[in-house]
Design a protein around this motif. Structure first.
Motif, PDB file in Angstrom:
ATOM      1  N   THR A  51       0.859  -1.178   0.000  1.00 46.61           N
ATOM      2  CA  THR A  51       0.000   0.000   0.000  1.00 46.61           C
ATOM      3  C   THR A  51       0.897   1.230   0.000  1.00 46.61           C
ATOM      4  N   LYS A  52       0.305   2.407  -0.150  1.00 47.26           N
ATOM      5  CA  LYS A  52       1.095   3.651  -0.112  1.00 47.26           C
ATOM      6  C   LYS A  52       1.801   3.801   1.230  1.00 47.26           C
ATOM      7  N   SER A  53       1.161   3.357   2.292  1.00 47.01           N
ATOM      8  CA  SER A  53       1.764   3.452   3.626  1.00 47.01           C
ATOM      9  C   SER A  53       3.060   2.664   3.712  1.00 47.01           C
ATOM     10  N   SER A  54       3.151   1.570   2.953  1.00 49.67           N
ATOM     11  CA  SER A  54       4.341   0.715   3.041  1.00 49.67           C
ATOM     12  C   SER A  54       5.591   1.383   2.493  1.00 49.67           C
ATOM     13  N   GLU A  55       5.445   2.557   1.895  1.00 48.66           N
ATOM     14  CA  GLU A  55       6.603   3.301   1.398  1.00 48.66           C
ATOM     15  C   GLU A  55       7.269   4.125   2.502  1.00 48.66           C
ATOM     16  N   LYS A  56       6.610   4.281   3.643  1.00 48.89           N
ATOM     17  CA  LYS A  56       7.169   5.070   4.748  1.00 48.89           C
ATOM     18  C   LYS A  56       8.357   4.336   5.352  1.00 48.89           C
ATOM     19  N   SER A  57       9.340   5.083   5.822  1.00 46.55           N
ATOM     20  CA  SER A  57      10.567   4.472   6.352  1.00 46.55           C
ATOM     21  C   SER A  57      10.333   3.710   7.650  1.00 46.55           C
ATOM     22  N   ASN A  58       9.306   4.062   8.414  1.00 42.96           N
ATOM     23  CA  ASN A  58       9.051   3.370   9.680  1.00 42.96           C
ATOM     24  C   ASN A  58       7.886   2.385   9.568  1.00 42.96           C
ATOM     25  N   PHE A  59       7.593   1.923   8.354  1.00 39.75           N
ATOM     26  CA  PHE A  59       6.485   1.001   8.126  1.00 39.75           C
ATOM     27  C   PHE A  59       6.962  -0.440   8.259  1.00 39.75           C
ATOM     28  N   LEU A  60       6.182  -1.252   8.960  1.00 37.37           N
ATOM     29  CA  LEU A  60       6.476  -2.667   9.131  1.00 37.37           C
ATOM     30  C   LEU A  60       5.263  -3.453   8.627  1.00 37.37           C
ATOM     31  N   ALA A  61       5.435  -4.138   7.514  1.00 31.02           N
ATOM     32  CA  ALA A  61       4.333  -4.915   6.925  1.00 31.02           C
ATOM     33  C   ALA A  61       4.077  -6.158   7.774  1.00 31.02           C
ATOM     34  N   VAL A  62       2.809  -6.388   8.107  1.00 25.57           N
ATOM     35  CA  VAL A  62       2.455  -7.561   8.904  1.00 25.57           C
ATOM     36  C   VAL A  62       1.567  -8.530   8.135  1.00 25.57           C
ATOM     37  N   GLY A  63       1.391  -8.296   6.852  1.00 26.08           N
ATOM     38  CA  GLY A  63       0.623  -9.220   6.027  1.00 26.08           C
ATOM     39  C   GLY A  63      -0.028  -8.515   4.859  1.00 26.08           C
ATOM     40  N   LYS A  64      -0.523  -9.318   3.936  1.00 22.99           N
ATOM     41  CA  LYS A  64      -1.147  -8.767   2.729  1.00 22.99           C
ATOM     42  C   LYS A  64      -2.662  -8.879   2.766  1.00 22.99           C
ATOM     43  N   TYR A  65      -3.212  -9.363   3.853  1.00 22.54           N
ATOM     44  CA  TYR A  65      -4.645  -9.605   3.976  1.00 22.54           C
ATOM     45  C   TYR A  65      -5.446  -8.300   3.997  1.00 22.54           C
ATOM     46  N   LYS A  66      -6.612  -8.322   3.367  1.00 19.72           N
ATOM     47  CA  LYS A  66      -7.494  -7.150   3.353  1.00 19.72           C
ATOM     48  C   LYS A  66      -8.084  -6.872   4.732  1.00 19.72           C
ATOM     49  N   THR A  67      -7.977  -7.823   5.657  1.00 23.69           N
ATOM     50  CA  THR A  67      -8.477  -7.610   7.018  1.00 23.69           C
ATOM     51  C   THR A  67      -7.508  -6.765   7.850  1.00 23.69           C
ATOM     52  N   ILE A  68      -6.369  -6.422   7.261  1.00 27.26           N
ATOM     53  CA  ILE A  68      -5.387  -5.556   7.917  1.00 27.26           C
ATOM     54  C   ILE A  68      -5.477  -4.184   7.265  1.00 27.26           C
ATOM     55  N   SER A  69      -5.632  -3.154   8.069  1.00 22.69           N
ATOM     56  CA  SER A  69      -5.683  -1.790   7.538  1.00 22.69           C
ATOM     57  C   SER A  69      -4.317  -1.384   6.998  1.00 22.69           C
ATOM     58  N   ARG A  70      -4.313  -0.352   6.166  1.00 24.27           N
ATOM     59  CA  ARG A  70      -3.040   0.158   5.638  1.00 24.27           C
ATOM     60  C   ARG A  70      -2.124   0.574   6.777  1.00 24.27           C
ATOM     61  N   GLU A  71      -2.697   1.206   7.782  1.00 28.83           N
ATOM     62  CA  GLU A  71      -1.988   1.566   9.016  1.00 28.83           C
ATOM     63  C   GLU A  71      -2.844   1.067  10.170  1.00 28.83           C
ATOM     64  N   HIS A  72      -2.579  -0.146  10.606  1.00 27.52           N
ATOM     65  CA  HIS A  72      -3.439  -0.826  11.577  1.00 27.52           C
ATOM     66  C   HIS A  72      -3.027  -0.542  13.024  1.00 27.52           C
ATOM     67  N   GLY A  73      -1.750  -0.250  13.232  1.00 27.33           N
ATOM     68  CA  GLY A  73      -1.273   0.013  14.585  1.00 27.33           C
ATOM     69  C   GLY A  73       0.066   0.710  14.573  1.00 27.33           C
ATOM     70  N   ALA A  74       0.435   1.254  15.728  1.00 28.43           N
ATOM     71  CA  ALA A  74       1.728   1.926  15.875  1.00 28.43           C
ATOM     72  C   ALA A  74       2.386   1.459  17.170  1.00 28.43           C
ATOM     73  N   ILE A  75       3.635   1.027  17.062  1.00 26.93           N
ATOM     74  CA  ILE A  75       4.410   0.635  18.247  1.00 26.93           C
ATOM     75  C   ILE A  75       5.388   1.755  18.551  1.00 26.93           C
ATOM     76  N   LEU A  76       5.398   2.182  19.813  1.00 24.57           N
ATOM     77  CA  LEU A  76       6.366   3.180  20.256  1.00 24.57           C
ATOM     78  C   LEU A  76       6.672   2.979  21.719  1.00 24.57           C
ATOM     79  N   PHE A  77       7.798   3.541  22.152  1.00 27.87           N
ATOM     80  CA  PHE A  77       8.195   3.395  23.550  1.00 27.87           C
ATOM     81  C   PHE A  77       7.560   4.505  24.365  1.00 27.87           C
ATOM     82  N   ASP A  78       6.854   4.138  25.438  1.00 23.76           N
ATOM     83  CA  ASP A  78       6.207   5.090  26.343  1.00 23.76           C
ATOM     84  C   ASP A  78       7.156   5.338  27.509  1.00 23.76           C
TER      85      ASP A  78
END
Length: 176
Positions: A51-78
């Motif tokens: 997807t277009k989102s997968s071009e971002k440098s901090n993007f981590l693809a977790v699958g090609k399934y349509k049940t996964i949003s282009r940007e489904h979640g964000a991991i960061l340190f709290d």
């Protein structure tokens, strides 16, 4: 964020050929046919590949399934909590340890054990690279490497338990 990066490898210590530094590991279920990913950035956007989102440098693809949003979640340190977190951004939410986490909710990811995550049809573990960062600074590199390799072995055992419950008598890990 002043987190520590550790040497991590996806192969057993006696077969280490290449090492990569990383903050955490995403370990996919064997049936996902996805390569495990050692993540070396402080944030990651998880979503559907190609997807277009997968071009971002901090993007981590977790699958090609349509049940996964282009940007489904964000991991960061709290920094306040002293742990990694997963903010759910997909309208379908995620599941972890039998719990449903809805859009805009935040899941604290334990620093000492792998966390099973089901995002759409994709199943994987979030595996922190080290115990709480406060304890990392006084450990030697050798101790860190041993910890990570022991942790990797434990992750493999957890997958066997989660995906071959007949061998263990009980299914632990991913839930529907």
């Amino acid at each position: 964020f002043q987190g520590q990066m550790l040497n991590m490898s996806l192969v057993p210590p006696n077969q280490q050929q290449q090492q990569k530094h990383g903050y955490f590991l995403i370990k996919f279920a064997p049936n996902q046919q996805m390569a495990d990913e050692i993540w070396c950035q402080e944030t990651a956007i998880l979503g559907r590949s190609n997807t277009k989102s997968s071009e971002k440098s901090n993007f981590l693809a977790v699958g090609k399934y349509k049940t996964i949003s282009r940007e489904h979640g964000a991991i960061l340190f709290d920094k306040q909590r002293g742990c990694w977190t997963l903010k759910v951004m997909g309208k379908r939410g995620i599941s972890s340890n039998g719990r449903k986490i809805e859009k805009d909710q935040i899941l604290a990811l334990p620093m000492d054990v792998p966390t099973p995550i089901k995002m759409g049809e994709s199943k994987f573990y979030f595996c922190p690279a080290a115990p709480p960062f406060a304890n990392v600074s006084h450990q030697s590199i050798n101790n860190q490497n041993n910890f990570v390799m022991n942790q990797h072995s434990q992750h493999q055992q957890m997958y066997q338990m989660a995906h071959h419950p007949s061998n263990q008598g009980q299914n632990q890990g991913f839930h529907r």
